[in-house]
Structure formats: structure tokens, C-alpha cells
Design a protein around this motif. Structure first.
Motif, PDB file in Angstrom:
ATOM      1  N   ASP A 271       0.855  -1.186   0.000  1.00 43.36           N
ATOM      2  CA  ASP A 271       0.000   0.000   0.000  1.00 43.36           C
ATOM      3  C   ASP A 271       0.894   1.241   0.000  1.00 43.36           C
ATOM      4  N   THR A 272       0.756   2.058  -1.036  1.00 42.30           N
ATOM      5  CA  THR A 272       1.579   3.269  -1.137  1.00 42.30           C
ATOM      6  C   THR A 272       1.301   4.231   0.009  1.00 42.30           C
ATOM      7  N   ALA A 273       0.017   4.350   0.402  1.00 49.44           N
ATOM      8  CA  ALA A 273      -0.341   5.251   1.505  1.00 49.44           C
ATOM      9  C   ALA A 273       0.297   4.787   2.810  1.00 49.44           C
ATOM     10  N   LEU A 274       0.385   3.482   2.991  1.00 54.43           N
ATOM     11  CA  LEU A 274       1.030   2.950   4.189  1.00 54.43           C
ATOM     12  C   LEU A 274       2.527   3.232   4.163  1.00 54.43           C
ATOM     13  N   TYR A 275       3.118   3.131   2.997  1.00 55.10           N
ATOM     14  CA  TYR A 275       4.547   3.399   2.832  1.00 55.10           C
ATOM     15  C   TYR A 275       4.870   4.860   3.138  1.00 55.10           C
ATOM     16  N   GLU A 276       3.937   5.749   2.824  1.00 48.08           N
ATOM     17  CA  GLU A 276       4.168   7.183   3.007  1.00 48.08           C
ATOM     18  C   GLU A 276       3.840   7.680   4.408  1.00 48.08           C
ATOM     19  N   LYS A 277       3.357   6.826   5.278  1.00 44.95           N
ATOM     20  CA  LYS A 277       3.080   7.243   6.654  1.00 44.95           C
ATOM     21  C   LYS A 277       4.386   7.613   7.369  1.00 44.95           C
ATOM     22  N   PRO A 278       4.309   8.476   8.375  1.00 45.56           N
ATOM     23  CA  PRO A 278       5.513   8.775   9.158  1.00 45.56           C
ATOM     24  C   PRO A 278       6.092   7.498   9.754  1.00 45.56           C
ATOM     25  N   ARG A 279       7.393   7.305   9.579  1.00 49.13           N
ATOM     26  CA  ARG A 279       8.047   6.083  10.042  1.00 49.13           C
ATOM     27  C   ARG A 279       9.354   6.443  10.729  1.00 49.13           C
ATOM     28  N   TRP A 280       9.521   5.953  11.945  1.00 50.22           N
ATOM     29  CA  TRP A 280      10.736   6.194  12.704  1.00 50.22           C
ATOM     30  C   TRP A 280      11.502   4.885  12.871  1.00 50.22           C
ATOM     31  N   LEU A 281      12.816   4.998  12.928  1.00 52.13           N
ATOM     32  CA  LEU A 281      13.650   3.825  13.169  1.00 52.13           C
ATOM     33  C   LEU A 281      13.894   3.665  14.669  1.00 52.13           C
ATOM     34  N   VAL A 282      13.693   2.460  15.160  1.00 50.97           N
ATOM     35  CA  VAL A 282      13.969   2.133  16.560  1.00 50.97           C
ATOM     36  C   VAL A 282      15.008   1.016  16.563  1.00 50.97           C
ATOM     37  N   LEU A 283      16.239   1.363  16.884  1.00 52.61           N
ATOM     38  CA  LEU A 283      17.333   0.403  16.878  1.00 52.61           C
ATOM     39  C   LEU A 283      17.369  -0.298  18.229  1.00 52.61           C
ATOM     40  N   ASN A 284      16.968  -1.569  18.226  1.00 47.43           N
ATOM     41  CA  ASN A 284      16.766  -2.316  19.464  1.00 47.43           C
ATOM     42  C   ASN A 284      17.954  -3.253  19.739  1.00 47.43           C
ATOM     43  N   LYS A 285      17.975  -3.770  20.968  1.00 44.09           N
ATOM     44  CA  LYS A 285      18.973  -4.749  21.442  1.00 44.09           C
ATOM     45  C   LYS A 285      20.383  -4.170  21.456  1.00 44.09           C
ATOM     46  N   LEU A 286      20.492  -2.854  21.687  1.00 44.41           N
ATOM     47  CA  LEU A 286      21.824  -2.251  21.748  1.00 44.41           C
ATOM     48  C   LEU A 286      22.565  -2.617  23.030  1.00 44.41           C
ATOM     49  N   ASP A 287      21.870  -3.206  24.005  1.00 44.93           N
ATOM     50  CA  ASP A 287      22.554  -3.663  25.212  1.00 44.93           C
ATOM     51  C   ASP A 287      23.480  -4.847  24.918  1.00 44.93           C
ATOM     52  N   MET A 288      23.243  -5.506  23.768  1.00 47.06           N
ATOM     53  CA  MET A 288      24.077  -6.650  23.377  1.00 47.06           C
ATOM     54  C   MET A 288      25.240  -6.236  22.480  1.00 47.06           C
ATOM     55  N   VAL A 289      25.337  -4.927  22.205  1.00 51.48           N
ATOM     56  CA  VAL A 289      26.442  -4.399  21.400  1.00 51.48           C
ATOM     57  C   VAL A 289      27.474  -3.784  22.340  1.00 51.48           C
ATOM     58  N   PRO A 290      28.742  -4.119  22.210  1.00 51.45           N
ATOM     59  CA  PRO A 290      29.761  -3.510  23.075  1.00 51.45           C
ATOM     60  C   PRO A 290      29.693  -1.990  23.033  1.00 51.45           C
ATOM     61  N   GLY A 291      29.897  -1.368  24.184  1.00 47.97           N
ATOM     62  CA  GLY A 291      29.751   0.073  24.286  1.00 47.97           C
ATOM     63  C   GLY A 291      30.648   0.852  23.346  1.00 47.97           C
ATOM     64  N   ASP A 292      31.880   0.379  23.126  1.00 42.01           N
ATOM     65  CA  ASP A 292      32.795   1.115  22.269  1.00 42.01           C
ATOM     66  C   ASP A 292      32.465   0.952  20.789  1.00 42.01           C
ATOM     67  N   GLU A 293      31.581  -0.003  20.441  1.00 45.45           N
ATOM     68  CA  GLU A 293      31.207  -0.210  19.050  1.00 45.45           C
ATOM     69  C   GLU A 293      29.830   0.363  18.721  1.00 45.45           C
ATOM     70  N   ARG A 294      29.084   0.740  19.755  1.00 41.26           N
ATOM     71  CA  ARG A 294      27.678   1.101  19.546  1.00 41.26           C
ATOM     72  C   ARG A 294      27.525   2.301  18.626  1.00 41.26           C
ATOM     73  N   ALA A 295      28.224   3.386  18.899  1.00 43.35           N
ATOM     74  CA  ALA A 295      28.063   4.611  18.117  1.00 43.35           C
ATOM     75  C   ALA A 295      28.431   4.372  16.653  1.00 43.35           C
ATOM     76  N   ALA A 296      29.518   3.657  16.421  1.00 41.86           N
ATOM     77  CA  ALA A 296      29.955   3.413  15.042  1.00 41.86           C
ATOM     78  C   ALA A 296      28.956   2.530  14.301  1.00 41.86           C
ATOM     79  N   ARG A 297      28.409   1.523  14.991  1.00 39.33           N
ATOM     80  CA  ARG A 297      27.460   0.627  14.335  1.00 39.33           C
ATOM     81  C   ARG A 297      26.165   1.354  13.988  1.00 39.33           C
ATOM     82  N   VAL A 298      25.710   2.215  14.885  1.00 40.99           N
ATOM     83  CA  VAL A 298      24.489   2.984  14.618  1.00 40.99           C
ATOM     84  C   VAL A 298      24.703   3.944  13.455  1.00 40.99           C
TER      85      VAL A 298
END
Length: 360
Positions: A271-298
Motif C-alpha cells: 500500500d503506497t499510503a502505508l509506505y508514506e506514513k511517518p516512520r521512525w527507526l527504533v534500533l533495538n537490542k543495543l545492550d548486546m552491542v559492546p559500548g565502544d562499538e555502539r556509536a559506530a554501528r548505529v
């Protein structure tokens, strides 16, 4: 309770009662006039929106619904009683359409909304209706009119402000359980969610919104692969889509960017109308990513996605970043609600009066 969001039913309003041919009969009254009464109308079939229901499962096992017909007219000027109406309770968000033509007839969008989905037939006339100066002993009567009969398709589109979108096992059920009162089934294998779950997110006093957790999508969903395509229509009434991404997949060969792009592609195909709805990215499970790699991976993920909208870094399991996400979602929804409000027209005679002034 089994979740059912589609059902087919047959309804029949009651037929009207027949009119009566009768004449007045009293002792020592040789010429009694006509006194046959009209028939009663048939019962109507109503549909009412009930917020306590969230599935159409009742109509899966009870498909035929008939209202009673009106009683026939009788002598002594007695009209027939109207047939009893029947009321079908349906969840808020139910779409009622003609099963044969597919035409949408009604939509139940508000709690307590009532619509007449089948009208009962009118009662027939008795012979007292036909008396006149030149027809003093009429023997005419009319039969009752038939009630409406319809075959209907019921389709439930969940009414939610926010829809959670993502691949299976992305953490959508964990997120909705972390921010709302919903308690969906959670496990460490994909396709744990088999039907939509609704949760109310409390932001503050008299401040809340509804979020829907849908079964995970996979590539090819718009053509029928997996389970998510069965519930994509539930996203069509949401104000905002939260695309939940698993940033720490179990399989190192899995590319989160490719998965995210595949989901976006399925939305566009469906559905094109569904595709055009406001959509935000929620990057989950970052607790399983090492802290020093998190910013670069995001940063790398957002760059490869070429995403220009809001991006939130969270861990649904530890609830890290969830409060910031909830506040941002609520402000977005509130702004949309204010923008959709129709301005109230002010009578020009009182436009210049202060609020406390008495126009009289």
C-alpha cells in the motif's frame, strides 16, 4: 481467546405482519364497520461498536442472525406488535461490507456508535385503512413488506495510534511489554506473535496512546509469505510506524540493513499510503552491542539506510532509551491530533466579546 479479524455473516431483518380484514360484530349492531388493524413492522438488525471486544470470533461460529417478524393485524382495531430488534456487538474499528460486491457499507469508528445494517419490513394495511364514503365495507388488505436480507463481510482494522513494524524476533513484543500494559507472548524464537496485541502507553495524567504489536514481516509478505501480510491492514489507521530493528542478530551472516530495506519494500508493494506514513527507526537490542562499538554501528546503519527521519537507540529488555521514545511519540501524536481538529466557527456577533462577557 482466538483472534479473528475477518468473518462472514448472513443477516435477515423481520418481515412485516399482514393486514387484517375484519368487521365489527356486536349484538344488536347489524351493520358494523371495518375494524381490521395493520400488521406490525419487522425487527431491525443493528450493529453497535463495543470497546470491550477486540476480535470477531463470536461471528465465526454464529453466522446467521434473524430478527423476528411483525405480528399480523387483528380485528377490533388491533394493530400487530412490532418484531423484536436484534443488536450485534462488534469491536471498534469493524468495517461492514457487502460480501458479494465488496462495497463498504459502514465503519464503526467510535465507542457506542450504532448503525442499522438491515431494516425490517413495514406492516401491511388492514381493511379499516380502505374505508371511505363510497367504500363502506372494504375487503382489501395488504401483506407485510419483506425485511432486508444481506450477506456481509466483517473486517476488523485495529485502531491504534502507533504500529510496531519489523522482522520476526526483532523485539517488538518485548518493547510493547516494556512501555505499555500489554503482556504478549515472548520467546527466543521467531513468529512468537501470531495475532496483533494492543497496549495502552501511559505518559502522564490523562496522557496516553495506543500501540499495536503485529506479527513479524518477512520478505515476500505482500505476496502472502509468512504471517505479517494477514495483519498489514491494521497499520493503515495508525498515525505513526515504529520500525524496530534487531541490531544484534544471532546469526552474524544476517545484515540488518538488508532486512530493514526488505520490510520497507514490502510496505511499498502492499500500500503506497502505508509506505508514506511517518516512520521512525527504533534500533533495538543495543545492550548486546559492546559500548565502544555502539556509536559506530548505529552511524553505519543509518548511513547505509539513507534514512532522514528520527532514529532512536533503545534496549527494550533493559528499558534503556524507552522513556525518551515514549515522550517523543506522544508529542508527535498530540501534534497530529491538534492539526486534525476542525476549528469552531464563532458567531460574528460575539466574536469581539471577552470570554466572561454575557451576550444577553
Amino acid at each position: 481467546m482466538k483472534f479473528v479479524d475477518e468473518a462472514f455473516i448472513d443477516i435477515a431483518a423481520g418481515d412485516g405482519g399482514n393486514g387484517c380484514v375484519s368487521f365489527r360484530h356486536e349484538k344488536y349492531k347489524e351493520f358494523g364497520g371495518p375494524n381490521g388493524g395493520d400488521g406490525g413492522r419487522g425487527g431491525h438488525v443493528y450493529a453497535v461498536a463495543d470497546s470491550n471486544l477486540n476480535t470477531l470470533v463470536d461471528f465465526r461460529y454464529s453466522r446467521r442472525h434473524e430478527a423476528r417478524r411483525g405480528e399480523h393485524g387483528m380485528g377490533s382495531d388491533m394493530f400487530g406488535a412490532a418484531g423484536d430488534d436484534i443488536v450485534l456487538k462488534m469491536p471498534v474499528g469493524t468495517i461492514i461490507s457487502d460480501a458479494e460486491t465488496g462495497e463498504v457499507l459502514y465503519e464503526l469508528l467510535k465507542e457506542g456508535e450504532v448503525v442499522t445494517i438491515a431494516k425490517g419490513g413495514d406492516g401491511g394495511f388492514g381493511n379499516m385503512r380502505f374505508k371511505s364514503a363510497i367504500n363502506r365495507a372494504p375487503r382489501q388488505k395488504t401483506p407485510g413488506w419483506p425485511g432486508e436480507k444481506k450477506s456481509l463481510k466483517l473486517e476488523l482494522k485495529v485502531l491504534a495510534d502507533v504500529g510496531l513494524l519489523g522482522m520476526p524476533n526483532a523485539g517488538k513484543s518485548t518493547l510493547i511489554s516494556a512501555i505499555s500494559n500489554a503482556r504478549p507472548r515472548i520467546a527466543d524464537y521467531p513468529f512468537t506473535t501470531l495475532h496483533p496485541n494492543l497496549g495502552v502507553v501511559r505518559v502522564g495524567p490523562e496522557q496516553s496512546f495506543v500501540v499495536a504489536d503485529l506479527p513479524g514481516l518477512i520478505e515476500g509478505a505482500s505476496e502472502g509469505a509468512g504471517l505479517g501480510h494477514l495483519f498489514l491492514r491494521h497499520l493503515q489507521r495508525t498515525r505513526l510506524l515504529l520500525h524496530v530493528i534487531d541490531m544484534a542478530p544471532f546469526d552474524d551472516a544476517v545484515d540488518p540493513v538488508a532486512q530493514a530495506k526488505a520490510i520497507v519494500g514490502e510496505l511499498k508493494k502492499y500500500d503506497t499510503a502505508l509506505y508514506e506514513k511517518p516512520r521512525w527507526l527504533v534500533l533495538n537490542k543495543l545492550d548486546m552491542v559492546p559500548g565502544d562499538e555502539r556509536a559506530a554501528r548505529v552511524k553505519e546503519f543509518v548511513k547505509r539506510m539513507r534514512f532522514k527521519g528520527p532514529v532512536f537507540e533503545i534496549s527494550a529488555l533493559t528499558r534503556e532509551g524507552c522513556e525518551h521514545l515514549v515522550q517523543a511519540v506522544y508529542q508527535h501524536i498530540k501534534a497530529q491530533q491538534v492539526a486534525e481538529q476542525v476549528p469552531v466557527e464563532v458567531d460574528p456577533r460575539f466574536a469581539e466579546l471577552p470570554p466572561s462577557a454575557d451576550p444577553t
